[in-house]
Scaffold this motif. Structure first.
Motif, PDB file in Angstrom:
ATOM      1  N   MET A   1      13.129  11.821  -1.324  1.00 47.52           N
ATOM      2  CA  MET A   1      12.341  10.856  -0.586  1.00 47.52           C
ATOM      3  C   MET A   1      12.040   9.666  -1.502  1.00 47.52           C
ATOM      4  O   MET A   1      11.625   9.824  -2.640  1.00 47.52           O
ATOM      5  N   ALA A   2      12.266   8.487  -0.971  1.00 43.38           N
ATOM      6  CA  ALA A   2      12.047   7.263  -1.735  1.00 43.38           C
ATOM      7  C   ALA A   2      10.566   7.048  -2.037  1.00 43.38           C
ATOM      8  O   ALA A   2       9.700   7.492  -1.284  1.00 43.38           O
ATOM      9  N   GLU A   3      10.316   6.366  -3.151  1.00 43.82           N
ATOM     10  CA  GLU A   3       8.975   5.911  -3.497  1.00 43.82           C
ATOM     11  C   GLU A   3       9.079   4.451  -3.893  1.00 43.82           C
ATOM     12  O   GLU A   3      10.116   4.001  -4.386  1.00 43.82           O
ATOM     13  N   ILE A   4       8.002   3.712  -3.682  1.00 44.63           N
ATOM     14  CA  ILE A   4       7.974   2.291  -3.987  1.00 44.63           C
ATOM     15  C   ILE A   4       6.945   2.033  -5.079  1.00 44.63           C
ATOM     16  O   ILE A   4       5.860   2.620  -5.058  1.00 44.63           O
ATOM     17  N   VAL A   5       7.296   1.155  -6.014  1.00 42.25           N
ATOM     18  CA  VAL A   5       6.351   0.703  -7.022  1.00 42.25           C
ATOM     19  C   VAL A   5       6.320  -0.824  -6.943  1.00 42.25           C
ATOM     20  O   VAL A   5       7.353  -1.481  -7.109  1.00 42.25           O
ATOM     21  N   ILE A   6       5.143  -1.369  -6.659  1.00 42.95           N
ATOM     22  CA  ILE A   6       4.970  -2.813  -6.662  1.00 42.95           C
ATOM     23  C   ILE A   6       4.782  -3.226  -8.118  1.00 42.95           C
ATOM     24  O   ILE A   6       3.838  -2.792  -8.783  1.00 42.95           O
ATOM     25  N   ARG A   7       5.706  -4.019  -8.613  1.00 41.09           N
ATOM     26  CA  ARG A   7       5.774  -4.310 -10.044  1.00 41.09           C
ATOM     27  C   ARG A   7       4.558  -5.066 -10.573  1.00 41.09           C
ATOM     28  O   ARG A   7       4.140  -4.836 -11.712  1.00 41.09           O
ATOM     29  N   ASN A   8       3.982  -5.971  -9.799  1.00 38.49           N
ATOM     30  CA  ASN A   8       2.833  -6.764 -10.274  1.00 38.49           C
ATOM     31  C   ASN A   8       1.573  -5.937 -10.454  1.00 38.49           C
ATOM     32  O   ASN A   8       0.729  -6.250 -11.292  1.00 38.49           O
ATOM     33  N   THR A   9       1.416  -4.891  -9.656  1.00 38.49           N
ATOM     34  CA  THR A   9       0.165  -4.130  -9.661  1.00 38.49           C
ATOM     35  C   THR A   9       0.336  -2.673 -10.069  1.00 38.49           C
ATOM     36  O   THR A   9      -0.645  -1.965 -10.252  1.00 38.49           O
ATOM     37  N   ASN A  10       1.594  -2.206 -10.168  1.00 37.03           N
ATOM     38  CA  ASN A  10       1.923  -0.798 -10.419  1.00 37.03           C
ATOM     39  C   ASN A  10       1.448   0.127  -9.298  1.00 37.03           C
ATOM     40  O   ASN A  10       1.361   1.335  -9.489  1.00 37.03           O
ATOM     41  N   GLU A  11       1.099  -0.444  -8.142  1.00 34.91           N
ATOM     42  CA  GLU A  11       0.746   0.395  -6.988  1.00 34.91           C
ATOM     43  C   GLU A  11       1.972   1.189  -6.577  1.00 34.91           C
ATOM     44  O   GLU A  11       3.082   0.660  -6.502  1.00 34.91           O
ATOM     45  N   ARG A  12       1.778   2.485  -6.315  1.00 26.60           N
ATOM     46  CA  ARG A  12       2.861   3.368  -5.909  1.00 26.60           C
ATOM     47  C   ARG A  12       2.650   3.747  -4.443  1.00 26.60           C
ATOM     48  O   ARG A  12       1.550   4.153  -4.070  1.00 26.60           O
ATOM     49  N   ILE A  13       3.703   3.610  -3.657  1.00 28.82           N
ATOM     50  CA  ILE A  13       3.661   3.970  -2.236  1.00 28.82           C
ATOM     51  C   ILE A  13       4.555   5.179  -2.043  1.00 28.82           C
ATOM     52  O   ILE A  13       5.742   5.156  -2.394  1.00 28.82           O
ATOM     53  N   THR A  14       3.969   6.258  -1.524  1.00 31.86           N
ATOM     54  CA  THR A  14       4.703   7.506  -1.324  1.00 31.86           C
ATOM     55  C   THR A  14       4.569   7.950   0.124  1.00 31.86           C
ATOM     56  O   THR A  14       3.756   7.421   0.873  1.00 31.86           O
ATOM     57  N   GLY A  15       5.345   8.943   0.479  1.00 29.22           N
ATOM     58  CA  GLY A  15       5.314   9.473   1.838  1.00 29.22           C
ATOM     59  C   GLY A  15       6.287   8.709   2.717  1.00 29.22           C
ATOM     60  O   GLY A  15       6.302   7.483   2.728  1.00 29.22           O
ATOM     61  N   ASP A  16       7.105   9.442   3.430  1.00 25.90           N
ATOM     62  CA  ASP A  16       8.181   8.869   4.229  1.00 25.90           C
ATOM     63  C   ASP A  16       7.697   7.758   5.159  1.00 25.90           C
ATOM     64  O   ASP A  16       8.278   6.673   5.192  1.00 25.90           O
ATOM     65  N   GLU A  17       6.626   7.995   5.889  1.00 22.88           N
ATOM     66  CA  GLU A  17       6.130   6.998   6.839  1.00 22.88           C
ATOM     67  C   GLU A  17       5.596   5.756   6.124  1.00 22.88           C
ATOM     68  O   GLU A  17       5.859   4.621   6.538  1.00 22.88           O
ATOM     69  N   ASN A  18       4.855   5.935   5.035  1.00 24.11           N
ATOM     70  CA  ASN A  18       4.323   4.797   4.283  1.00 24.11           C
ATOM     71  C   ASN A  18       5.446   3.947   3.681  1.00 24.11           C
ATOM     72  O   ASN A  18       5.396   2.717   3.722  1.00 24.11           O
ATOM     73  N   VAL A  19       6.455   4.616   3.124  1.00 24.01           N
ATOM     74  CA  VAL A  19       7.603   3.910   2.544  1.00 24.01           C
ATOM     75  C   VAL A  19       8.334   3.130   3.641  1.00 24.01           C
ATOM     76  O   VAL A  19       8.634   1.945   3.485  1.00 24.01           O
ATOM     77  N   ARG A  20       8.599   3.784   4.744  1.00 24.29           N
ATOM     78  CA  ARG A  20       9.311   3.140   5.859  1.00 24.29           C
ATOM     79  C   ARG A  20       8.526   1.935   6.379  1.00 24.29           C
ATOM     80  O   ARG A  20       9.091   0.866   6.592  1.00 24.29           O
ATOM     81  N   ASN A  21       7.229   2.083   6.557  1.00 29.21           N
ATOM     82  CA  ASN A  21       6.402   0.971   7.053  1.00 29.21           C
ATOM     83  C   ASN A  21       6.409  -0.209   6.083  1.00 29.21           C
ATOM     84  O   ASN A  21       6.503  -1.363   6.507  1.00 29.21           O
ATOM     85  N   PHE A  22       6.309   0.066   4.788  1.00 26.54           N
ATOM     86  CA  PHE A  22       6.337  -1.010   3.801  1.00 26.54           C
ATOM     87  C   PHE A  22       7.684  -1.729   3.846  1.00 26.54           C
ATOM     88  O   PHE A  22       7.741  -2.965   3.880  1.00 26.54           O
ATOM     89  N   LEU A  23       8.768  -0.976   3.830  1.00 28.51           N
ATOM     90  CA  LEU A  23      10.101  -1.588   3.823  1.00 28.51           C
ATOM     91  C   LEU A  23      10.387  -2.354   5.110  1.00 28.51           C
ATOM     92  O   LEU A  23      11.053  -3.397   5.073  1.00 28.51           O
ATOM     93  N   ASN A  24       9.872  -1.858   6.230  1.00 32.39           N
ATOM     94  CA  ASN A  24      10.065  -2.565   7.504  1.00 32.39           C
ATOM     95  C   ASN A  24       9.498  -3.982   7.458  1.00 32.39           C
ATOM     96  O   ASN A  24      10.045  -4.887   8.077  1.00 32.39           O
ATOM     97  N   LYS A  25       8.406  -4.181   6.711  1.00 35.03           N
ATOM     98  CA  LYS A  25       7.806  -5.518   6.595  1.00 35.03           C
ATOM     99  C   LYS A  25       8.797  -6.520   6.019  1.00 35.03           C
ATOM    100  O   LYS A  25       8.693  -7.709   6.270  1.00 35.03           O
TER     101      LYS A  25
END
Length: 181
Positions: A1-25
């Motif tokens: 399952m993919a995870e996202i790291v926002i480079r400026n803040t090091n915020e990590r986004i996990t969970g299939d639905e959260n990742v999908r929602n972020f990428l959809n933006k």
């Protein structure tokens, strides 16, 4: 399952639905294939022969053809990269240059791990999409990005293309990009 790291803040986004929602933006396609379909011997072989690459394509034939029909892909192949790949450091240096394409760039990770680094809006900056087996991602055309490997430098991915010439990158110099160590 993919995870996202926002480079400026090091915020990590996990969970299939959260990742999908972020990428959809950012109009980034994110889907999943069943990574367990691939023969274990192939999953652990990062120096595949051409015949073994054909086996990978046969294993995912249904998924590839479905995606090609929905999104207009004309050709596909398998890429495998690892420490045993000749000139791996030079190849990674080429991949790690920010660029765009006139078509979307899609990868289906079937073994190993990789990272797409994608430019978002100015307030978000760049974000990493850490990909694992089964993750399928498509970066939209004209979106600044690059792809690299994770620490273990091992990946097998199916690549799909609309253009029959395959992977054509247009450099995207970006003085705002800060490479992380």
């Amino acid at each position: 399952m993919a995870e996202i790291v926002i480079r400026n803040t090091n915020e990590r986004i996990t969970g299939d639905e959260n990742v999908r929602n972020f990428l959809n933006k950012y109009e980034v396609l994110y889907e999943n294939w069943d990574a367990s379909k691939l023969n274990t011997d192939l999953q652990n072989n990062f120096g595949l022969t051409d015949q073994q690459k054909e086996e990978v394509l046969k294993t995912y034939d249904y998924e590839i053809r479905d995606l090609a029909a929905r999104r207009g892909y004309q050709i596909w192949d398998v890429i495998t990269l690892s420490e045993q790949t000749p000139d791996i450091e030079e190849k990674l240096a080429k991949f790690e240059e920010i660029h765009t394409h006139a078509e979307d760039e899609i990868r289906a990770i079937v073994a190993g791990k990789g990272i797409f680094v994608i430019k978002a809006t100015d307030d978000v900056g760049y974000f990493n999409v850490e990909l694992s087996p089964g993750d399928v991602i498509s970066v939209p055309e004209n979106t600044p990005h690059f792809f690299t490997l994770m620490e273990n430098k091992q990946i097998i991915a199916v690549r799909l293309f609309i253009e029959k010439d395959g992977w054509i990158a247009d450099p995207y110099p970006d003085p705002t990009f800060i490479k992380q160590a």
